[in-house]
Design a protein around this motif. Structure first.
Motif, PDB file in Angstrom:
ATOM      1  N   ASP A 107       0.842  -1.213   0.000  1.00  0.00           N
ATOM      2  CA  ASP A 107       0.000   0.000   0.000  1.00  0.00           C
ATOM      3  C   ASP A 107       0.872   1.257   0.000  1.00  0.00           C
ATOM      4  O   ASP A 107       0.594   2.222  -0.727  1.00  0.00           O
ATOM      5  N   PRO A 181      -7.033  -1.417  -2.718  1.00  0.00           N
ATOM      6  CA  PRO A 181      -7.732  -0.369  -1.952  1.00  0.00           C
ATOM      7  C   PRO A 181      -6.779   0.829  -1.756  1.00  0.00           C
ATOM      8  O   PRO A 181      -6.111   0.940  -0.725  1.00  0.00           O
ATOM      9  N   VAL A 183      -7.225   3.715  -0.962  1.00  0.00           N
ATOM     10  CA  VAL A 183      -7.520   4.579   0.176  1.00  0.00           C
ATOM     11  C   VAL A 183      -6.578   4.287   1.339  1.00  0.00           C
ATOM     12  O   VAL A 183      -6.329   5.151   2.189  1.00  0.00           O
ATOM     13  N   ASN A 184      -5.992   3.088   1.359  1.00  0.00           N
ATOM     14  CA  ASN A 184      -5.048   2.755   2.431  1.00  0.00           C
ATOM     15  C   ASN A 184      -3.790   3.613   2.367  1.00  0.00           C
ATOM     16  O   ASN A 184      -3.030   3.685   3.327  1.00  0.00           O
ATOM     17  N   ILE A 203      -8.231   9.581   5.784  1.00  0.00           N
ATOM     18  CA  ILE A 203      -9.141   8.478   6.105  1.00  0.00           C
ATOM     19  C   ILE A 203      -8.589   7.716   7.307  1.00  0.00           C
ATOM     20  O   ILE A 203      -7.400   7.401   7.372  1.00  0.00           O
ATOM     21  N   PRO A 206      -7.926   1.203   7.903  1.00  0.00           N
ATOM     22  CA  PRO A 206      -7.785   0.592   6.580  1.00  0.00           C
ATOM     23  C   PRO A 206      -9.128   0.311   5.934  1.00  0.00           C
ATOM     24  O   PRO A 206     -10.160   0.234   6.602  1.00  0.00           O
ATOM     25  N   SER A 207      -9.079   0.168   4.618  1.00  0.00           N
ATOM     26  CA  SER A 207     -10.297  -0.132   3.869  1.00  0.00           C
ATOM     27  C   SER A 207     -10.819  -1.524   4.225  1.00  0.00           C
ATOM     28  O   SER A 207     -10.034  -2.450   4.450  1.00  0.00           O
ATOM     29  N   LYS A 210     -10.538  -5.877   0.340  1.00  0.00           N
ATOM     30  CA  LYS A 210      -9.234  -6.510   0.260  1.00  0.00           C
ATOM     31  C   LYS A 210      -8.890  -6.883  -1.192  1.00  0.00           C
ATOM     32  O   LYS A 210      -9.776  -7.165  -1.998  1.00  0.00           O
TER      33      LYS A 210
END
Length: 262
Positions: A107, A181, A183-184, A203, A206-207, A210
């Motif tokens: 990530d 994801p 967004v992580n 954010i 974590p999202s 997966k």
């Protein structure tokens, strides 16, 4: 003064002293010529003094501009190198077969390789010198040539930057958004508002979604990362060349300024 000389010439002519008259007339002409040449020389000295002052002002402006560009290109080169290393680490992670175990590292790397910057040269002084026709004031032929070529080199550099940007957004981002994801990435960065100093909200956590590592097309993943690294390496090569050019220009400017101050 001229009236005084005229009286002398008239007296010599009326006394029929032709030889003395001619010698005197020639001497007067020589005196006038010497006076004109002396006046021209003084004018040339004054003009040279003004040109030297203008040249020194231009050189100082160029030095400030290219010192600023050197700082910017150093930041860009360092960022380019880190991105290439980031791509290399992702490829190593893909081949290790341990992406799922190191998903947090992945990530972070996915976020990092998309944080590339670009060298945005300051050209105000150079553009003003060229557009206003002041380039001739610079006596250094090598410096004049490099300044006229500078715009073209920046144009070539921008083509590499644009190609890297387009490839990243047209190829990597669609693949990333479909499989990871992203967004992580907010968990590994901190952005500050440069105007207020306020840390912008990220954010939290974590999202819940997966990556399906079992169905992930590893060959495609490796290929898109390699292509990004390939394009970034071209940018790095171009930026390194621009850095050397900036350093050369600064050496020429420094040498000319030193000569002016002697």
């Amino acid at each position: 003064m001229i009236r005084f000389f005229s009286k002398i010439r008239y007296k010599l002519a009326t006394e029929n002293k032709v030889g003395k008259y001619l010698r005197y007339a020639i001497g007067e002409i020589l005196l006038v010529v010497i006076g004109i040449l002396f006046a021209l020389q003084i004018n040339n000295w004054n003009q040279q003094r003004k040109d030297n002052a203008s040249e020194l002002e231009i050189l100082n402006g160029l030095q400030n501009e290219f010192n600023s560009n050197l700082d910017a290109i150093n930041n860009s080169v360092n960022q380019d190198r880190m991105i290439s290393h980031g791509c290399f680490n992702i490829i190593a992670l893909i081949r290790s077969g341990k992406m799922e175990e190191q998903s947090e590292k992945l990530d972070s790397l996915l976020q990092f390789v998309g944080s590339f910057g670009s060298f945005d040269a300051v050209t105000g002084v150079t553009d003003e010198i060229i557009n206003s026709g002041k380039l001739h004031i610079l006596k250094n032929d090598s410096l004049r040539i490099k300044l006229t070529q500078w715009s073209g080199r920046l144009t070539d550099s921008k083509e590499d930057l644009d190609y890297r940007f387009e490839n990243y957004h047209h190829n990597l981002m669609p693949f990333f958004t479909q499989n990871f994801p992203l967004v992580n990435g907010d968990l590994t960065k901190e952005i500050t508002n440069q105007l207020t100093g306020e840390i912008l909200p990220n954010i939290k956590g974590p999202s819940p979604f997966k990556t399906n590592f079992e169905e992930l097309n590893l060959m495609e993943f490796e290929s898109v990362i390699w292509l990004h690294k390939h394009n970034n390496d071209y940018v790095l090569y171009t930026d390194t060349g621009l850095k050397k050019e900036i350093q050369t220009i600064l050496e020429l400017i420094k040498s000319d300024i030193s000569k002016k101050k002697q």
